[in-house]
Motif scaffolding. Sequence first.
Motif, short mmCIF file in Angstrom:
data_model
loop_
_atom_site.label_atom_id
_atom_site.label_comp_id
_atom_site.label_asym_id
_atom_site.label_seq_id
_atom_site.Cartn_x
_atom_site.Cartn_y
_atom_site.Cartn_z
N ALA A 222 -2.72 -0.77 2.81
CA ALA A 222 -2.73 -0.87 1.35
C ALA A 222 -3.39 -2.15 0.89
O ALA A 222 -3.48 -3.13 1.65
N ALA A 223 -3.84 -2.15 -0.37
CA ALA A 223 -4.41 -3.35 -0.98
C ALA A 223 -4.14 -3.31 -2.47
O ALA A 223 -4.08 -2.24 -3.08
N GLY A 224 -4.01 -4.49 -3.07
CA GLY A 224 -3.80 -4.59 -4.51
C GLY A 224 -3.77 -6.03 -4.95
O GLY A 224 -3.56 -6.94 -4.13
N ASP A 225 -3.95 -6.25 -6.25
CA ASP A 225 -4.07 -7.62 -6.77
C ASP A 225 -2.98 -8.01 -7.76
O ASP A 225 -2.84 -9.18 -8.09
N SER A 226 -2.19 -7.04 -8.25
CA SER A 226 -1.25 -7.35 -9.33
C SER A 226 0.20 -7.21 -8.89
O SER A 226 0.50 -6.65 -7.83
N LEU A 227 1.11 -7.69 -9.73
CA LEU A 227 2.54 -7.59 -9.42
C LEU A 227 2.97 -6.13 -9.33
O LEU A 227 3.91 -5.81 -8.59
N LEU A 228 2.29 -5.24 -10.03
CA LEU A 228 2.61 -3.82 -9.93
C LEU A 228 2.18 -3.23 -8.59
O LEU A 228 2.53 -2.10 -8.26
N ASP A 229 1.41 -4.00 -7.81
CA ASP A 229 1.02 -3.56 -6.47
C ASP A 229 1.93 -4.12 -5.38
O ASP A 229 1.81 -3.72 -4.22
N ALA A 230 2.83 -5.03 -5.72
CA ALA A 230 3.63 -5.71 -4.69
C ALA A 230 4.46 -4.72 -3.87
O ALA A 230 4.53 -4.83 -2.64
N ASP A 231 5.08 -3.75 -4.53
CA ASP A 231 5.89 -2.79 -3.78
C ASP A 231 5.03 -1.95 -2.85
O ASP A 231 5.46 -1.60 -1.74
N LEU A 232 3.81 -1.64 -3.26
CA LEU A 232 2.88 -0.89 -2.42
C LEU A 232 2.53 -1.68 -1.16
O LEU A 232 2.55 -1.14 -0.05
N LEU A 233 2.23 -2.95 -1.33
CA LEU A 233 1.86 -3.79 -0.19
C LEU A 233 3.04 -3.95 0.77
O LEU A 233 2.87 -3.92 1.99
N ALA A 239 -1.37 -4.83 5.00
CA ALA A 239 -1.78 -4.92 3.60
C ALA A 239 -2.71 -6.11 3.40
O ALA A 239 -2.72 -7.06 4.17
N TRP A 240 -3.49 -6.02 2.32
CA TRP A 240 -4.40 -7.09 1.93
C TRP A 240 -4.32 -7.28 0.42
O TRP A 240 -4.12 -6.33 -0.33
N GLY A 245 -6.33 -12.82 -8.92
CA GLY A 245 -5.41 -11.84 -9.51
C GLY A 245 -4.00 -12.36 -9.67
O GLY A 245 -3.68 -13.50 -9.33
N GLU A 246 -3.15 -11.49 -10.18
CA GLU A 246 -1.78 -11.85 -10.53
C GLU A 246 -0.97 -12.26 -9.31
O GLU A 246 -0.20 -13.23 -9.35
N LEU A 247 -1.13 -11.55 -8.19
CA LEU A 247 -0.39 -11.91 -6.98
C LEU A 247 -0.83 -13.28 -6.47
O LEU A 247 0.00 -14.09 -6.02
N ALA A 248 -2.12 -13.55 -6.55
CA ALA A 248 -2.63 -14.86 -6.12
C ALA A 248 -2.12 -15.97 -7.04
O ALA A 248 -1.72 -17.04 -6.57
N ASP A 249 -2.09 -15.69 -8.33
CA ASP A 249 -1.64 -16.70 -9.30
C ASP A 249 -0.18 -17.08 -9.09
O ASP A 249 0.23 -18.21 -9.36
N THR A 250 0.62 -16.12 -8.63
CA THR A 250 2.05 -16.39 -8.43
C THR A 250 2.37 -16.81 -7.00
O THR A 250 3.53 -17.07 -6.68
N PRO A 255 4.73 -11.29 5.31
CA PRO A 255 4.28 -11.54 6.68
C PRO A 255 3.13 -10.65 7.13
O PRO A 255 2.26 -11.08 7.89
N HIS A 256 3.10 -9.41 6.67
CA HIS A 256 2.08 -8.47 7.13
C HIS A 256 0.92 -8.32 6.14
O HIS A 256 0.05 -7.47 6.32
N ALA A 257 0.90 -9.14 5.08
CA ALA A 257 -0.13 -9.05 4.05
C ALA A 257 -1.11 -10.21 4.20
O ALA A 257 -0.70 -11.37 4.20
N GLU A 258 -2.38 -9.89 4.31
CA GLU A 258 -3.42 -10.91 4.46
C GLU A 258 -4.13 -11.14 3.13
O GLU A 258 -4.17 -10.26 2.28
N VAL A 259 -4.70 -12.33 2.98
CA VAL A 259 -5.42 -12.71 1.77
C VAL A 259 -6.91 -12.79 2.09
O VAL A 259 -7.30 -13.32 3.14
#
Length: 285
Positions: A222-233, A239-240, A245-250, A255-259
């Motif tokens: 999975a991949a996403g940039d916003s807080l609405l994507d956090a549950d997906l990741l 995940a990436w 984006g919003e996730l980066a800003d916060t 552990p399994h999500a890469e930037v």
Amino acid sequence: MTTPAPSADPAAAPVTLVASDLDRTLIYSSAALQLAMPDAEAPRLLCVEVYDHKPLSYLTETAAALLDELARTTVFVPTTTRTREQYGRIHLPGPAPRFAICANGGHLLVDGESDRDWQRQVARRLAEECASLAEVRAHLLAAADPAWLLKERVAEDLFAYLVVERPLLPGDWVKELGEWALTRGWTVSLQGRKIYAVPGPLTKSAAMNEVARRTGAALTLAAGDSLLDADLLLAADRAWRPAHGELADTGWSAPHAEVTAERGVAAGEEILRNFLRAADEARSS
């Protein structure tokens, strides 16, 4: 009728499911491209969405080729908060995905049609677990200030959002709204000029898990940039998220999500390369 999970075939190659957000993850508006290189070195872009007779969303031509390969070798599932109508404006490279997730998980499209069994499951959970859309919408309108409110919209009769003049928005308004919404089973997310109020049970991850069940996926990416994507990741095996984006800003992390190393449209290209690499590793293992 709900599509049953396929029976396991030991001889079949393992199925990889790729559930990816679209806006500012794979596709980008002109304002979000972040083309930092000299103009002469900028990548060629492919327009994948037209709105009001004007080009709106793009990806690089290299990303288009990567996405075409991904869609032919995995179960690629576009996963978006967009409504079905808004999603329908997007024309991605490659074969048409059999599955797509719209309205933040409110609609599971199968061959372009919303799955009725999934609609019923979603409606039941919303009725049982959170306050009504009418109550939340009334609060949004009462609490918003006309000085900075530009538009108010309801999406698919599932959730609501405001379009605001961001510089005029009071700094603590979204936080206070989020605290109010949380007690009623809703979540709040600020993305650019939009403030989303979404029922807690309405998630991209639940819809992704349903597609994984139906396809017998052995690996979910999975991949996403916003807080609405956090549950997906969080729900995916790997995940990436983009470095913007919003996730980066916060400072969101798992552990399994890469930037990504890249930002803007180049990050979309990097994410697609990572998807293909992970899928290839799964086939080789």
